[in-house]
Design a protein around this motif. Structure first.
Motif, PDB file in Angstrom:
ATOM      1  N   ARG A 108       0.834  -1.206   0.000  1.00  0.00           N
ATOM      2  CA  ARG A 108       0.000   0.000   0.000  1.00  0.00           C
ATOM      3  C   ARG A 108       0.877   1.267   0.000  1.00  0.00           C
ATOM      4  NH1 ARG A 108      -4.970   1.054  -1.680  1.00  0.00           N
ATOM      5  NH2 ARG A 108      -5.372  -1.131  -1.216  1.00  0.00           N
ATOM      6  N   GLU A 109       1.986   1.241   0.717  1.00  0.00           N
ATOM      7  CA  GLU A 109       2.889   2.391   0.745  1.00  0.00           C
ATOM      8  C   GLU A 109       3.453   2.675  -0.651  1.00  0.00           C
ATOM      9  OE1 GLU A 109       7.212   3.668   2.732  1.00  0.00           O
ATOM     10  OE2 GLU A 109       6.201   1.826   3.368  1.00  0.00           O
ATOM     11  N   GLU A 110       3.884   1.633  -1.346  1.00  0.00           N
ATOM     12  CA  GLU A 110       4.451   1.827  -2.674  1.00  0.00           C
ATOM     13  C   GLU A 110       3.370   2.186  -3.697  1.00  0.00           C
ATOM     14  OE1 GLU A 110       7.381   2.316  -2.839  1.00  0.00           O
ATOM     15  OE2 GLU A 110       8.298   1.207  -1.200  1.00  0.00           O
ATOM     16  N   LEU A 111       2.157   1.703  -3.477  1.00  0.00           N
ATOM     17  CA  LEU A 111       1.029   2.105  -4.324  1.00  0.00           C
ATOM     18  C   LEU A 111       0.862   3.619  -4.275  1.00  0.00           C
ATOM     19  CD1 LEU A 111      -1.654   1.113  -5.896  1.00  0.00           C
ATOM     20  CD2 LEU A 111      -2.744   1.408  -3.674  1.00  0.00           C
ATOM     21  N   HIS A 112       0.891   4.185  -3.083  1.00  0.00           N
ATOM     22  CA  HIS A 112       0.754   5.633  -2.922  1.00  0.00           C
ATOM     23  C   HIS A 112       1.967   6.368  -3.501  1.00  0.00           C
ATOM     24  CE1 HIS A 112      -2.861   5.044  -0.753  1.00  0.00           C
ATOM     25  NE2 HIS A 112      -2.313   4.652   0.395  1.00  0.00           N
ATOM     26  N   ALA A 113       3.147   5.761  -3.404  1.00  0.00           N
ATOM     27  CA  ALA A 113       4.352   6.400  -3.941  1.00  0.00           C
ATOM     28  C   ALA A 113       4.267   6.529  -5.458  1.00  0.00           C
ATOM     29  CB  ALA A 113       5.592   5.604  -3.544  1.00  0.00           C
ATOM     30  N   VAL A 114       3.763   5.501  -6.125  1.00  0.00           N
ATOM     31  CA  VAL A 114       3.601   5.570  -7.581  1.00  0.00           C
ATOM     32  C   VAL A 114       2.622   6.683  -7.944  1.00  0.00           C
ATOM     33  CG1 VAL A 114       2.898   4.335  -9.663  1.00  0.00           C
ATOM     34  CG2 VAL A 114       4.080   3.103  -7.845  1.00  0.00           C
ATOM     35  N   ALA A 115       1.495   6.739  -7.227  1.00  0.00           N
ATOM     36  CA  ALA A 115       0.483   7.765  -7.509  1.00  0.00           C
ATOM     37  C   ALA A 115       1.040   9.165  -7.264  1.00  0.00           C
ATOM     38  CB  ALA A 115      -0.748   7.519  -6.644  1.00  0.00           C
ATOM     39  N   GLY A 116       1.836   9.324  -6.197  1.00  0.00           N
ATOM     40  CA  GLY A 116       2.418  10.631  -5.905  1.00  0.00           C
ATOM     41  C   GLY A 116       3.389  11.079  -6.978  1.00  0.00           C
ATOM     42  N   ALA A 117       4.221  10.146  -7.466  1.00  0.00           N
ATOM     43  CA  ALA A 117       5.166  10.485  -8.531  1.00  0.00           C
ATOM     44  C   ALA A 117       4.428  10.853  -9.809  1.00  0.00           C
ATOM     45  CB  ALA A 117       6.113   9.308  -8.784  1.00  0.00           C
ATOM     46  N   GLU A 177      -5.101   0.113 -12.426  1.00  0.00           N
ATOM     47  CA  GLU A 177      -4.783  -1.313 -12.346  1.00  0.00           C
ATOM     48  C   GLU A 177      -4.030  -1.642 -11.063  1.00  0.00           C
ATOM     49  OE1 GLU A 177      -4.611  -2.128 -17.172  1.00  0.00           O
ATOM     50  OE2 GLU A 177      -2.745  -2.037 -16.025  1.00  0.00           O
ATOM     51  N   HIS A 178      -3.159  -0.758 -10.642  1.00  0.00           N
ATOM     52  CA  HIS A 178      -2.431  -0.984  -9.390  1.00  0.00           C
ATOM     53  C   HIS A 178      -3.384  -1.103  -8.201  1.00  0.00           C
ATOM     54  CE1 HIS A 178       1.939   0.464 -10.422  1.00  0.00           C
ATOM     55  NE2 HIS A 178       1.539  -0.569 -11.146  1.00  0.00           N
ATOM     56  N   GLU A 179      -4.426  -0.294  -8.196  1.00  0.00           N
ATOM     57  CA  GLU A 179      -5.384  -0.357  -7.085  1.00  0.00           C
ATOM     58  C   GLU A 179      -6.057  -1.722  -7.031  1.00  0.00           C
ATOM     59  OE1 GLU A 179      -7.114   0.456  -3.768  1.00  0.00           O
ATOM     60  OE2 GLU A 179      -5.916   2.048  -4.704  1.00  0.00           O
ATOM     61  N   SER A 180      -6.476  -2.244  -8.175  1.00  0.00           N
ATOM     62  CA  SER A 180      -7.094  -3.577  -8.211  1.00  0.00           C
ATOM     63  C   SER A 180      -6.103  -4.658  -7.819  1.00  0.00           C
ATOM     64  CB  SER A 180      -7.644  -3.858  -9.620  1.00  0.00           C
ATOM     65  OG  SER A 180      -8.641  -2.937  -9.971  1.00  0.00           O
ATOM     66  N   ILE A 181      -4.871  -4.505  -8.263  1.00  0.00           N
ATOM     67  CA  ILE A 181      -3.825  -5.473  -7.932  1.00  0.00           C
ATOM     68  C   ILE A 181      -3.568  -5.485  -6.426  1.00  0.00           C
ATOM     69  CG2 ILE A 181      -1.325  -5.846  -8.136  1.00  0.00           C
ATOM     70  CD1 ILE A 181      -1.661  -4.889 -11.105  1.00  0.00           C
ATOM     71  N   ALA A 182      -3.480  -4.304  -5.828  1.00  0.00           N
ATOM     72  CA  ALA A 182      -3.252  -4.223  -4.377  1.00  0.00           C
ATOM     73  C   ALA A 182      -4.403  -4.863  -3.603  1.00  0.00           C
ATOM     74  CB  ALA A 182      -3.069  -2.770  -3.961  1.00  0.00           C
ATOM     75  N   ARG A 183      -5.627  -4.660  -4.058  1.00  0.00           N
ATOM     76  CA  ARG A 183      -6.777  -5.259  -3.368  1.00  0.00           C
ATOM     77  C   ARG A 183      -6.735  -6.785  -3.431  1.00  0.00           C
ATOM     78  NH1 ARG A 183      -9.879  -0.880  -5.644  1.00  0.00           N
ATOM     79  NH2 ARG A 183     -10.648  -2.270  -7.277  1.00  0.00           N
ATOM     80  N   ARG A 198      -1.039 -10.383 -15.113  1.00  0.00           N
ATOM     81  CA  ARG A 198      -0.941 -10.776 -16.516  1.00  0.00           C
ATOM     82  C   ARG A 198      -1.634  -9.745 -17.399  1.00  0.00           C
ATOM     83  NH1 ARG A 198      -3.360 -15.230 -16.108  1.00  0.00           N
ATOM     84  NH2 ARG A 198      -1.479 -16.435 -15.644  1.00  0.00           N
ATOM     85  N   GLN A 199      -2.804  -9.317 -16.996  1.00  0.00           N
ATOM     86  CA  GLN A 199      -3.542  -8.295 -17.746  1.00  0.00           C
ATOM     87  C   GLN A 199      -2.775  -6.975 -17.768  1.00  0.00           C
ATOM     88  OE1 GLN A 199      -7.294  -6.430 -16.050  1.00  0.00           O
ATOM     89  NE2 GLN A 199      -8.195  -7.735 -17.618  1.00  0.00           N
TER      90      GLN A 199
END
Length: 218
Positions: A108-117, A177-183, A198-199
Motif C-alpha cells: 500500500r505504501e508503494e502504491l501511494h508512492a507511484v500515484a504521488g510520482a 490497475e495498481h489499485e485492483s492489484i493491491a486489493r 498478466r492483464q
C-alpha cells in the motif's frame, strides 16, 4: 540524497537515470571522457558500469566505436515479458498467502508512492516506485532465486517503461490497475493477483507495440 555505497553503483544509477529520462536517447553514443567528467569520476567505474548495462541489454558495445544506448526492440520486449509472465505468475500465486501485515503495508505504501510520482509528473520516480510496488507483491513468495531472475528482466526493460509512462492515458491506466492489484494481494487471492498482473503486462505490451512497431503508411 546520499550517494550509493560505491562509486561504480553511483555511476550505474546515474546512467540508468539518464537513459530513463532520455538524456541519453536510443542509439546515442556515450562519450566516456565527457560522461566521466560530468559525473566527477574516473573512467574505471564508468567502464564497469557500462559493462553491467551491456549485460542487461541497455547499451551496446561496438569495437572501435564504443558504447551507444540500445535501440528499443519489440522482439526483445515480447521475449522479456513472456519470461516475466512465466516467473512472476509462479511468485504471484504464492505470495499473498505467505504475506504478513507488514508486507501488505509495504504494498500500500508503494502504491501511494507511484500515484504521488505520477501526480508530480516525475517519470523517473514513478518508474522507481512502480518497481518497488511490484517487488513488494512478489517477494513474500519467498523464492530468492526466482526473484534474482525477475530483477534481471526488469533491469532490461526500464527504458520501455519510460516510453509507456510518457502517455498520461497510460499513467492513469497503470494507477487504476495498481489499485485492483493491491486489493487482490490484500484479499490473499493469489489466483486473482496473477490474473491481474498478466492483464497489466498485456496492456503495456499492447501500447508499446503500437509505439515500437507502428503500421506502415499506405
Amino acid at each position: 540524497m546520499p550517494r550509493p555505497p560505491t562509486t561504480q553503483q553511483f555511476v550505474l544509477d546515474e546512467l540508468r537515470r539518464a537513459i530513463l529520462s532520455r538524456e541519453l536517447a536510443p542509439n546515442q553514443p556515450i562519450r566516456q571522457d565527457s560522461m566521466a567528467h560530468t559525473l566527477g569520476v574516473s573512467r574505471v567505474p564508468l567502464r564497469e558500469a557500462l559493462k553491467t548495462l551491456e549485460a542487461e541489454g541497455q547499451v551496446v558495445y561496438r569495437p572501435h566505436r564504443g558504447y551507444t544506448v540500445a535501440e528499443l526492440s519489440l522482439a526483445d520486449l515480447l521475449e522479456v515479458y513472456r519470461l516475466r509472465e512465466l516467473l512472476e505468475t509462479e511468485a504471484a500465486t504464492l505470495a499473498p498467502a505467505r504475506a504478513g501485515e507488514e508486507d501488505a503495508a509495504r504494498v500500500r505504501e508503494e502504491l501511494h508512492a507511484v500515484a504521488g510520482a505520477a501526480a508530480h509528473d516525475d517519470l523517473v520516480e514513478m518508474i522507481s516506485s512502480n518497481r518497488r510496488f511490484h517487488f513488494a507483491l512478489l517477494e513474500p513468495a519467498g523464492m530468492p532465486w526466482l526473484m534474482r531472475m525477475v530483477r534481471t528482466l526488469w533491469d532490461t526493460t526500464d527504458a520501455y517503461r519510460a516510453v509507456y509512462y510518457n502517455s498520461p492515458e497510460n499513467r492513469d491506466r497503470v494507477l487504476a490497475e495498481h489499485e485492483s492489484i493491491a486489493r487482490a494481494f490484500e484479499a490473499r487471492d493469489g489466483a486473482e493477483l496473477a490474473r491481474l498482473l498478466r492483464q497489466h503486462r498485456e496492456h503495456a505490451v499492447t501500447a508499446l507495440r503500437a509505439t515500437l512497431d507502428p503500421p506502415a503508411n499506405d
